[in-house]
Design a protein around this motif. Structure first.
Motif, PDB file in Angstrom:
ATOM      1  N   ARG A  27       0.839  -1.190   0.000  1.00 20.99           N
ATOM      2  CA  ARG A  27       0.000   0.000   0.000  1.00 20.99           C
ATOM      3  C   ARG A  27       0.882   1.251   0.000  1.00 20.99           C
ATOM      4  O   ARG A  27       1.901   1.303   0.684  1.00 20.99           O
ATOM      5  N   ILE A  28       0.466   2.244  -0.770  1.00 20.15           N
ATOM      6  CA  ILE A  28       1.200   3.508  -0.837  1.00 20.15           C
ATOM      7  C   ILE A  28       0.277   4.623  -0.376  1.00 20.15           C
ATOM      8  O   ILE A  28      -0.779   4.859  -0.959  1.00 20.15           O
ATOM      9  N   GLU A  29       0.689   5.299   0.687  1.00 16.96           N
ATOM     10  CA  GLU A  29      -0.075   6.429   1.207  1.00 16.96           C
ATOM     11  C   GLU A  29       0.452   7.731   0.602  1.00 16.96           C
ATOM     12  O   GLU A  29       1.625   7.839   0.271  1.00 16.96           O
ATOM     13  N   PRO A  30      -0.404   8.731   0.449  1.00 18.90           N
ATOM     14  CA  PRO A  30       0.052  10.018  -0.098  1.00 18.90           C
ATOM     15  C   PRO A  30       1.244  10.593   0.667  1.00 18.90           C
ATOM     16  O   PRO A  30       1.222  10.677   1.903  1.00 18.90           O
ATOM     17  N   LEU A  31       2.284  10.931  -0.076  1.00 17.04           N
ATOM     18  CA  LEU A  31       3.500  11.570   0.426  1.00 17.04           C
ATOM     19  C   LEU A  31       4.307  10.702   1.395  1.00 17.04           C
ATOM     20  O   LEU A  31       5.285  11.174   1.963  1.00 17.04           O
ATOM     21  N   TYR A  32       3.929   9.439   1.543  1.00 13.15           N
ATOM     22  CA  TYR A  32       4.695   8.546   2.411  1.00 13.15           C
ATOM     23  C   TYR A  32       5.591   7.682   1.525  1.00 13.15           C
ATOM     24  O   TYR A  32       5.102   6.926   0.698  1.00 13.15           O
ATOM     25  N   PRO A  33       6.905   7.780   1.640  1.00 12.84           N
ATOM     26  CA  PRO A  33       7.795   7.071   0.718  1.00 12.84           C
ATOM     27  C   PRO A  33       7.737   5.561   0.886  1.00 12.84           C
ATOM     28  O   PRO A  33       7.640   5.038   1.997  1.00 12.84           O
ATOM     29  N   VAL A  34       7.784   4.875  -0.243  1.00  8.75           N
ATOM     30  CA  VAL A  34       7.916   3.416  -0.272  1.00  8.75           C
ATOM     31  C   VAL A  34       9.238   3.096  -0.959  1.00  8.75           C
ATOM     32  O   VAL A  34       9.462   3.511  -2.104  1.00  8.75           O
ATOM     33  N   ILE A  35      10.115   2.403  -0.247  1.00  6.60           N
ATOM     34  CA  ILE A  35      11.439   2.081  -0.764  1.00  6.60           C
ATOM     35  C   ILE A  35      11.499   0.581  -1.057  1.00  6.60           C
ATOM     36  O   ILE A  35      11.294  -0.249  -0.168  1.00  6.60           O
ATOM     37  N   LEU A  36      11.760   0.242  -2.315  1.00  2.36           N
ATOM     38  CA  LEU A  36      11.844  -1.146  -2.744  1.00  2.36           C
ATOM     39  C   LEU A  36      13.268  -1.500  -3.159  1.00  2.36           C
ATOM     40  O   LEU A  36      13.989  -0.658  -3.715  1.00  2.36           O
ATOM     41  N   LEU A  37      13.640  -2.738  -2.908  1.00  2.00           N
ATOM     42  CA  LEU A  37      14.928  -3.283  -3.341  1.00  2.00           C
ATOM     43  C   LEU A  37      14.619  -4.512  -4.177  1.00  2.00           C
ATOM     44  O   LEU A  37      14.028  -5.487  -3.693  1.00  2.00           O
ATOM     45  N   ILE A  38      14.982  -4.454  -5.461  1.00  2.00           N
ATOM     46  CA  ILE A  38      14.553  -5.480  -6.419  1.00  2.00           C
ATOM     47  C   ILE A  38      15.769  -6.282  -6.891  1.00  2.00           C
ATOM     48  O   ILE A  38      16.739  -5.714  -7.404  1.00  2.00           O
ATOM     49  N   GLU A  39      15.683  -7.596  -6.716  1.00  2.84           N
ATOM     50  CA  GLU A  39      16.735  -8.501  -7.185  1.00  2.84           C
ATOM     51  C   GLU A  39      16.229  -9.227  -8.411  1.00  2.84           C
ATOM     52  O   GLU A  39      15.054  -9.611  -8.490  1.00  2.84           O
ATOM     53  N   PHE A  40      17.105  -9.443  -9.385  1.00  2.01           N
ATOM     54  CA  PHE A  40      16.696 -10.031 -10.653  1.00  2.01           C
ATOM     55  C   PHE A  40      17.264 -11.442 -10.824  1.00  2.01           C
ATOM     56  O   PHE A  40      18.256 -11.813 -10.210  1.00  2.01           O
ATOM     57  N   LYS A  41      16.571 -12.191 -11.673  1.00  2.00           N
ATOM     58  CA  LYS A  41      17.010 -13.561 -11.952  1.00  2.00           C
ATOM     59  C   LYS A  41      18.287 -13.558 -12.778  1.00  2.00           C
ATOM     60  O   LYS A  41      18.571 -12.629 -13.518  1.00  2.00           O
TER      61      LYS A  41
END
Length: 257
Positions: free
Chosen positions: A243-257
């Motif tokens: 879930r993403i709230e207005p103006l609240y940062p979401v930080i993702l770390l994505i690893e690939f195959k």
């Protein structure tokens, strides 16, 4: 727009330049700039032409003297248009490899009279792109004018060009007001920061990824990373269950195959 960006004085990926920045650049800096793909506003392109780099842009740039411009058309008709760019200049292709992607037009008798290219794309000998806009993204700080340039049609144009330039590892394909920053870290994972600039929260987020992910983690409140589930919904689009709230940062770390 959900397209990742960053500011840097080092050349990498696709570089966007506008205004009078070229006047402060050395020849060496400009040469390094053209080692990658370049997206230039008309005023920056004019300065590059004056410095002798017009052959790397594929167009010449001159002052506008073709009268009234009613807007920009993407298919040569009045059915697929948007507001005209600001501070328009006249772009003239000087190479057969320079193609017009859209045109400035004047409405005449219910039809679009094409006046000159609004956006051009030039594939250079090294395979990199030079994209020139006939106007400037500079606008007054007003909702309508400021966002007129950043519409869905322009976003699709940006996406297609950045894919052609091999400079788009990730983006948000929806139409919510998402600000995105991203970049690869030393171990090959992709760090992505998302900010919802709208008024409404989002229950999940769709992401285009140029490579297939094996794991996606989210930064939690205690500073640790936790796995988050995701679903592949097309060949290159994934829905991340967060879930993403207005103006609240979401930080993702994505690893690939």
């Amino acid at each position: 727009m959900g397209i990742p960006f960053y500011f840097s004085d080092e050349n990498s990926g696709a570089a966007f330049i506008e205004g009078d920045i070229v006047r402060d650049m050395s020849d060496d800096q400009i040469d390094k700039l053209f080692k990658g793909s370049v997206f230039a506003s008309s005023d920056a392109a004019k300065d590059l032409c004056d410095r002798g780099y017009g052959h790397l842009l594929g167009v010449s740039v001159s002052q506008w003297n073709k009268g009234t411009v009613n807007g920009e058309t993407f298919d040569g008709t009045l059915g697929f248009t948007c507001q005209k760019q600001n501070k328009i200049k006249d772009l003239t292709p000087i190479s057969e490899n320079a193609k017009a992607l859209s045109y400035n037009y004047k409405r005449v008798g219910g039809e679009a009279k094409l006046l000159s290219p609004a956006v051009t794309k030039f594939t250079r000998d090294d395979g990199n792109l030079s994209v020139v806009y006939s106007g400037s993204p500079e606008a007054k700080h007003e909702y309508y004018e400021g966002f007129a340039f950043l519409n869905e049609t322009r976003k699709k144009q940006f996406v297609d060009l950045l894919k052609d330039a091999n400079s788009l590892p990730i983006y948000y394909p929806g139409d919510n007001e998402i600000c995105m920053r991203s970049g690869y870290i030393n171990d090959g994972r992709l760090l992505c920061a998302l900010f919802d600039l709208g008024y409404d929260p989002m229950d999940n987020i769709s992401l285009y990824l140029e490579k297939e992910p094996s794991e996606i983690q989210i930064l939690t409140k205690d500073g640790s990373y936790s796995n988050v589930s995701f679903e592949k919904v097309s060949s290159d689009t994934y829905v991340v269950d967060t879930r993403i709230e207005p103006l609240y940062p979401v930080i993702l770390l994505i690893e690939f195959k």
